[in-house]
Design an enzyme around this catalytic site. Structure first.
Site, PDB file in Angstrom:
ATOM      1  N   PHE A 143       1.175  -1.779  -0.155  1.00 44.05           N
ATOM      2  CA  PHE A 143       0.125   0.100  -0.538  1.00 44.05           C
ATOM      3  C   PHE A 143       1.013   1.114  -0.212  1.00 44.05           C
ATOM      4  CE2 PHE A 143      -2.095   3.282   1.319  1.00 44.05           C
ATOM      5  CZ  PHE A 143      -3.252   3.172   1.614  1.00 44.05           C
ATOM      6  N   ASP A 228       9.295   2.859   1.808  1.00 44.26           N
ATOM      7  CA  ASP A 228       8.163   3.738   1.842  1.00 44.26           C
ATOM      8  C   ASP A 228       8.144   3.645   2.734  1.00 44.26           C
ATOM      9  OD1 ASP A 228       5.730   4.391   2.594  1.00 44.26           O
ATOM     10  OD2 ASP A 228       4.806   4.170   0.658  1.00 44.26           O
ATOM     11  N   LYS A 273       3.375  11.748   6.823  1.00 40.31           N
ATOM     12  CA  LYS A 273       2.721  11.623   8.204  1.00 40.31           C
ATOM     13  C   LYS A 273       3.085  12.509   9.235  1.00 40.31           C
ATOM     14  CE  LYS A 273       0.199   7.105   6.891  1.00 40.31           C
ATOM     15  NZ  LYS A 273      -1.082   8.508   6.189  1.00 40.31           N
TER      16      LYS A 273
END
Length: 427
Positions: A143, A228, A273
């Site tokens: 994801f 990631d 984030k």
């Protein structure tokens, strides 16, 4: 039980917005630290942290101060001009991470897109891959976001269905299997893009030597290794970055020196984030001058990427990881939390996975669904959410104290005991 006040807010969202999320039935209105309150002033402990975006806790006083001061002074100019906050931020994050350059963006998906573009251009201009042939290897169960390009290499059919035509140039291999990755590499391979721990996939931790093997393969094959760490980075797993758990020669928890030997350090790192401290959408792609040299004027950019307010917040947010000892707290509290969940010895729990304050509890669906268990937690003052139907994720702010965590653990235990009481008696 929802009252009319909460129902009215929920109804407005359903009338004026598409049903592209399935929120739990609670309407939140304020938060401080690890605590959140709904519109009726009912109190909950946040065990989601905005999917790791609120790692510093809600309304961190120092970040709130920076937000107020910078927003009242200068918040946005676009990259058409220099500002007095972007340079200091770029210097801070590159020195802390050991990468030479940082390209600032906003959302995590934008940073992933940046990494894809940068690695493709590197492949054509440095590696001399034939025009239009560059490929990027990804992992099953990944994801990385929901843009058109990113969903093109997703394993989740629902995220791809009727959004085609999909972007070509991606090869997906088994996650955690370096042999399948090695077999997929050819003369057109530009990069390997993976998560060191798969978050949305259910907090899936790969085999211990996986990242070291990927690093070795990428080095030998002249392929960029891209990680990631949008969710896993910035202290979430008990180290600055999750890949550092695999760096056998690296004893540094807080940051990496540029020349320090690291067996799993990638060629490019994607962050987001928590970089925004819970205040701003802030992301970036970190890499070498060799890769970044091809990102020339007009090749890539963003109106809001690297804006003065975001830069000031991001700089302070990464400094606070060390100053507030958030990484150390994540490690200590995470180990305690994981042991506490395992020691519950619940029939409902099949497995507890993860590192630091990023844990996935795999539940047995024959007893209860992940959605129903999340609702039970909500009724007991715990904000959490399931992924892939059977995994409950617990990821509280890295500021959480032992007293606050004990409160949450006791509530979670009572939820599992409540479910167990309803199970059929076995002889």
């Amino acid at each position: 039980m929802l009252d009319n006040i909460q129902k009215s807010y929920i109804k407005k969202e359903s009338i004026y917005g598409p049903d592209n999320y399935k929120p739990l039935p609670v309407v939140l209105s304020k938060a401080k630290g690890v605590w959140v309150w709904d519109v009726n002033d009912e109190k909950y402990i946040d065990m989601m942290s905005g999917y790791s975006a609120v790692s510093h806790g809600h309304a961190h006083p120092e970040l709130l101060r920076v937000f107020h001061e910078q927003s009242s002074r200068l918040s946005l100019t676009s990259r058409a001009f220099y500002t007095d906050t972007l340079g200091p931020y770029l210097e801070t994050i590159t020195k802390m991470t050991g990468f030479e350059m940082c390209l600032p963006m906003n959302s995590g998906a934008e940073a992933v897109e940046t990494a894809i573009k940068a690695s493709r251009r590197w492949a054509y201009r440095t590696k001399k891959v034939k025009p239009g042939k560059a490929e990027i290897i990804v992992a099953d169960g990944n994801f990385h976001g929901r843009t058109t390009t990113i969903i093109s290499f997703s394993s989740d059919e629902n995220s791809k269905d009727d959004f085609g035509p999909h972007t070509p140039g991606f090869i997906s291999v088994k996650y955690g299997c370096s042999k399948s990755l090695k077999a997929a590499i050819n003369e057109n391979t530009a990069a390997v893009l993976i998560e060191p721990i798969q978050g949305e996939g259910g907090i899936i931790v790969p085999p211990e030597n996986y990242l070291k093997e990927v690093r070795d393969i990428c080095t030998k094959k002249n392929v960029l290794m891209l990680l990631d760490e949008i969710q896993s980075g910035l202290g979430r797993t008990g180290k600055l970055f999750a890949y550092q758990h695999s760096c056998g020669n690296c004893s540094c928890d807080i940051g990496c020196k540029p020349n320090q030997p690291q067996e799993s350090k990638p060629d490019g790192l994607i962050l987001g984030k928590a970089l925004g401290g819970g205040f701003m959408p802030v992301s970036c792609f970190l890499s070498s001058k060799e890769v970044m040299q091809w990102m020339n004027p007009g090749s890539h950019g963003s109106t809001f990427g690297g804006n003065p307010l975001a830069a000031a917040i991001a700089k302070r947010s990464i400094e606070l990881l060390d100053e507030d000892k958030l990484i150390e707290n994540s490690k200590v509290m995470g180990e305690y939390f994981k042991k506490s969940l395992i020691d519950m010895n619940s029939k409902i729990i099949k497995e507890v996975r993860g590192k630091g304050l990023w844990l996935g509890v795999e539940i047995d669906p024959k007893y209860i669904s992940g959605k129903d268990l999340s609702k039970l937690c909500l009724e007991n003052g715990i904000l959490c959410k399931e992924t892939h139907e059977t995994t409950i994720r617990y990821a509280p702010p890295l500021t959480i104290s032992k007293k606050e965590l004990d409160w949450a653990i006791n509530k979670i235990k009572s939820v599992f005991e409540e479910v167990e009481k309803k199970l059929p008696k076995t002889k």
